[in-house]
Design a protein around this motif. Structure first.
Motif, PDB file in Angstrom:
ATOM      1  N   ASP A  32      -4.436  34.378  -0.461  1.00 48.80           N
ATOM      2  CA  ASP A  32      -5.746  33.851  -0.561  1.00 48.80           C
ATOM      3  C   ASP A  32      -6.251  32.535  -0.957  1.00 48.80           C
ATOM      4  OD1 ASP A  32      -6.305  36.267   0.570  1.00 48.80           O
ATOM      5  OD2 ASP A  32      -6.805  37.183  -1.260  1.00 48.80           O
ATOM      6  N   GLU A  33      -5.064  31.795  -1.198  1.00 48.47           N
ATOM      7  CA  GLU A  33      -5.480  30.464  -1.652  1.00 48.47           C
ATOM      8  C   GLU A  33      -5.568  29.379  -0.768  1.00 48.47           C
ATOM      9  OE1 GLU A  33      -2.254  29.092  -4.238  1.00 48.47           O
ATOM     10  OE2 GLU A  33      -1.874  31.435  -4.928  1.00 48.47           O
ATOM     11  N   ASP A  34      -6.619  28.551  -1.137  1.00 48.84           N
ATOM     12  CA  ASP A  34      -6.908  27.352   0.018  1.00 48.84           C
ATOM     13  C   ASP A  34      -5.785  26.312  -0.531  1.00 48.84           C
ATOM     14  OD1 ASP A  34      -7.639  25.127   1.291  1.00 48.84           O
ATOM     15  OD2 ASP A  34      -9.769  25.648   1.075  1.00 48.84           O
ATOM     16  N   LEU A  35      -4.607  26.280   0.458  1.00 50.49           N
ATOM     17  CA  LEU A  35      -3.321  25.516  -0.005  1.00 50.49           C
ATOM     18  C   LEU A  35      -3.851  23.772   0.508  1.00 50.49           C
ATOM     19  CD1 LEU A  35      -0.533  27.347   1.479  1.00 50.49           C
ATOM     20  CD2 LEU A  35      -1.298  27.220  -0.774  1.00 50.49           C
ATOM     21  N   ASP A  36      -4.737  23.703   1.452  1.00 48.43           N
ATOM     22  CA  ASP A  36      -5.164  22.383   1.702  1.00 48.43           C
ATOM     23  C   ASP A  36      -5.840  21.922   0.641  1.00 48.43           C
ATOM     24  OD1 ASP A  36      -3.907  21.924   4.199  1.00 48.43           O
ATOM     25  OD2 ASP A  36      -5.892  22.624   5.241  1.00 48.43           O
ATOM     26  N   ALA A  37      -6.746  22.552  -0.074  1.00 50.55           N
ATOM     27  CA  ALA A  37      -7.623  22.007  -1.084  1.00 50.55           C
ATOM     28  C   ALA A  37      -6.758  21.721  -2.236  1.00 50.55           C
ATOM     29  CB  ALA A  37      -8.786  23.297  -1.617  1.00 50.55           C
ATOM     30  N   GLN A  38      -5.625  22.726  -2.479  1.00 47.29           N
ATOM     31  CA  GLN A  38      -4.894  22.648  -3.678  1.00 47.29           C
ATOM     32  C   GLN A  38      -4.046  21.111  -3.653  1.00 47.29           C
ATOM     33  OE1 GLN A  38      -2.513  25.910  -3.441  1.00 47.29           O
ATOM     34  NE2 GLN A  38      -3.860  27.233  -4.848  1.00 47.29           N
ATOM     35  N   MET A  39      -3.802  20.859  -2.373  1.00 49.43           N
ATOM     36  CA  MET A  39      -3.099  19.519  -2.228  1.00 49.43           C
ATOM     37  C   MET A  39      -3.771  18.283  -2.590  1.00 49.43           C
ATOM     38  SD  MET A  39      -0.480  19.599   1.131  1.00 49.43           S
ATOM     39  CE  MET A  39      -1.498  20.722   2.247  1.00 49.43           C
ATOM     40  N   ALA A  40      -5.320  18.237  -2.332  1.00 45.66           N
ATOM     41  CA  ALA A  40      -6.056  17.357  -2.986  1.00 45.66           C
ATOM     42  C   ALA A  40      -6.204  17.118  -4.365  1.00 45.66           C
ATOM     43  CB  ALA A  40      -7.344  17.529  -2.494  1.00 45.66           C
ATOM     44  N   ARG A  41      -5.604  17.980  -5.301  1.00 42.23           N
ATOM     45  CA  ARG A  41      -5.495  17.853  -6.737  1.00 42.23           C
ATOM     46  C   ARG A  41      -4.275  17.162  -7.042  1.00 42.23           C
ATOM     47  NH1 ARG A  41      -5.600  23.875  -9.075  1.00 42.23           N
ATOM     48  NH2 ARG A  41      -3.391  23.828  -8.051  1.00 42.23           N
ATOM     49  N   VAL A  42      -3.402  16.696  -6.147  1.00 41.61           N
ATOM     50  CA  VAL A  42      -2.194  15.877  -6.568  1.00 41.61           C
ATOM     51  C   VAL A  42      -2.773  14.592  -6.767  1.00 41.61           C
ATOM     52  CG1 VAL A  42       0.088  15.178  -6.121  1.00 41.61           C
ATOM     53  CG2 VAL A  42      -0.712  17.500  -5.261  1.00 41.61           C
ATOM     54  N   HIS A  43      -2.296  13.849  -7.907  1.00 33.92           N
ATOM     55  CA  HIS A  43      -2.569  12.620  -8.192  1.00 33.92           C
ATOM     56  C   HIS A  43      -1.047  11.940  -8.435  1.00 33.92           C
ATOM     57  CE1 HIS A  43      -6.532  14.016  -8.997  1.00 33.92           C
ATOM     58  NE2 HIS A  43      -6.981  12.651  -8.939  1.00 33.92           N
ATOM     59  N   GLY A  44      -0.951  10.881  -8.086  1.00 33.16           N
ATOM     60  CA  GLY A  44       0.289  10.003  -8.078  1.00 33.16           C
ATOM     61  C   GLY A  44       0.708   9.247  -6.909  1.00 33.16           C
ATOM     62  N   SER A  45       1.738   9.211  -6.263  1.00 31.47           N
ATOM     63  CA  SER A  45       2.483   8.496  -5.572  1.00 31.47           C
ATOM     64  C   SER A  45       3.325   9.214  -4.435  1.00 31.47           C
ATOM     65  CB  SER A  45       3.321   7.285  -5.978  1.00 31.47           C
ATOM     66  OG  SER A  45       4.506   7.792  -6.617  1.00 31.47           O
ATOM     67  N   ALA A  46       3.373   8.803  -3.213  1.00 29.43           N
ATOM     68  CA  ALA A  46       4.290   9.272  -2.102  1.00 29.43           C
ATOM     69  C   ALA A  46       5.004   8.151  -1.626  1.00 29.43           C
ATOM     70  CB  ALA A  46       3.399  10.197  -1.243  1.00 29.43           C
ATOM     71  N   GLN A  47       6.355   8.356  -1.481  1.00 30.14           N
ATOM     72  CA  GLN A  47       7.222   7.499  -0.750  1.00 30.14           C
ATOM     73  C   GLN A  47       7.564   8.082   0.290  1.00 30.14           C
ATOM     74  OE1 GLN A  47       7.491   7.468  -4.216  1.00 30.14           O
ATOM     75  NE2 GLN A  47       6.420   5.794  -4.228  1.00 30.14           N
TER      76      GLN A  47
END
Length: 308
Positions: A207-222
């Motif tokens: 039942d989790e909103d996986l998209d909303a959870q991704m917005a909680r990530v802070h940092g960097s992506a390569q």
């Protein structure tokens, strides 16, 4: 300890057993949990793991349920989807990084992956935002059909309806016959195809909103793409990175000349030096400066500077 690969036995706790392949240098700077592409066994990423280990990154190659060393194989009676991977398998593999921290130094954690592995790395980081603030993504991106250039993008909705249908009819998806993946669980294909149709990450039974959870990530992506990879075009990666609004992302496209092989979805796996170097070099000085801080504040270290 050397960077010679070792197989680490893992039990997901729901009857699934598998091995994670670890390549750990003598004095690691960071720990990377790497997730394969759909239908690809972990062992095929050994060249990448060893290339990164020589640069000081301890690499742990996750094994997908149903592939390689996995004790399970999909069938009419054995099925799974994103829920089982997210709730059981990825936490079990992540625990290996915590065990290594407990026995050695506490180090920064990175999560990354290839293709589907990159997608689920982002999803898992969203569910564990305190653990991972660095993502390494190779030849990945959301499968959302609108993120692909025409005319191929226009055909994808038909594929995203056909593959789950035939998987239900046959009990599994015989991907190798179709040139896509391996023998895949029908639930996994249904979850993947749903994202391709609506660009919303979800899993049957969750039942989790996986998209909303991704917005909680802070940092960097390569993020690293291959110039002639029609399976992971720039628009697809950009759409995935857009789901990480609080992550400073860098995107690099590698040519065949830079790779020393074809610039497609898979050839780089046997010649990973350029990809490994692109990941490592993008960390920059801020990564190395953050190592000491992360030892004081495990898995919540300062993000690498960058611009989305």
């Amino acid at each position: 300890m050397s960077d010679s690969p070792r197989a680490l036995a893992v039990d997901s706790g729901d009857g699934h057993r598998y091995e994670v392949i670890a390549c750990v240098p003598a004095q690691p700077l960071a720990r990377l949990l790497w997730l394969p592409a759909l239908g690809v066994a972990a062992r095929h990423y050994l060249p990448l793991a060893q290339a990164l280990a020589t640069r000081g990154v301890a690499v742990y190659l996750h094994e997908w349920r149903g592939n390689g060393s996995s004790s399970l194989r999909p069938s009419r009676t054995q099925d799974w989807g994103y829920k089982q991977i997210l709730d059981h398998d990825l936490p079990a593999s992540q625990a290996l990084l915590a065990d290594a921290d407990a026995r050695q130094d506490v180090l920064p954690w990175i999560i990354g992956g290839h293709s589907l592995g990159g997608q689920l790395a982002c999803v898992h980081a969203g569910r564990q935002p305190q653990a991972f603030d660095r993502l390494w993504l190779a030849a990945s991106g959301t499968p959302f059909w609108r993120a692909f250039p025409p005319p191929r993008g226009w055909l994808l909705p038909l594929i995203y309806r056909f593959l789950p249908w035939i998987a239900r009819r046959q009990g599994v998806l015989h991907g190798r016959r179709l040139g896509f993946g391996g023998t895949e669980a029908r639930g996994l294909i249904a979850d993947w195809a749903r994202v391709g149709l609506n660009n919303h990450y979800a899993a049957v039974g969750m039942d989790e909103d996986l998209d909303a959870q991704m917005a909680r990530v802070h940092g960097s992506a390569q993020a690293v793409l291959m110039e002639n990879d029609w399976l992971a075009p720039i628009g697809s990666m950009q759409a995935l990175l857009a789901k990480l609004p609080n992550v400073a992302s860098q995107l690099r496209v590698l040519s065949a000349q830079e790779l020393g092989t074809r610039a497609d979805h898979f050839a780089w796996m046997k010649h990973p030096e350029a990809v490994a170097e692109a990941f490592f070099i993008q960390l920059g000085e801020n990564f190395h400066k953050s190592v000491d801080d992360s030892r004081r504040h495990p898995h919540n270290s300062a993000p690498v500077a960058g611009r989305p």
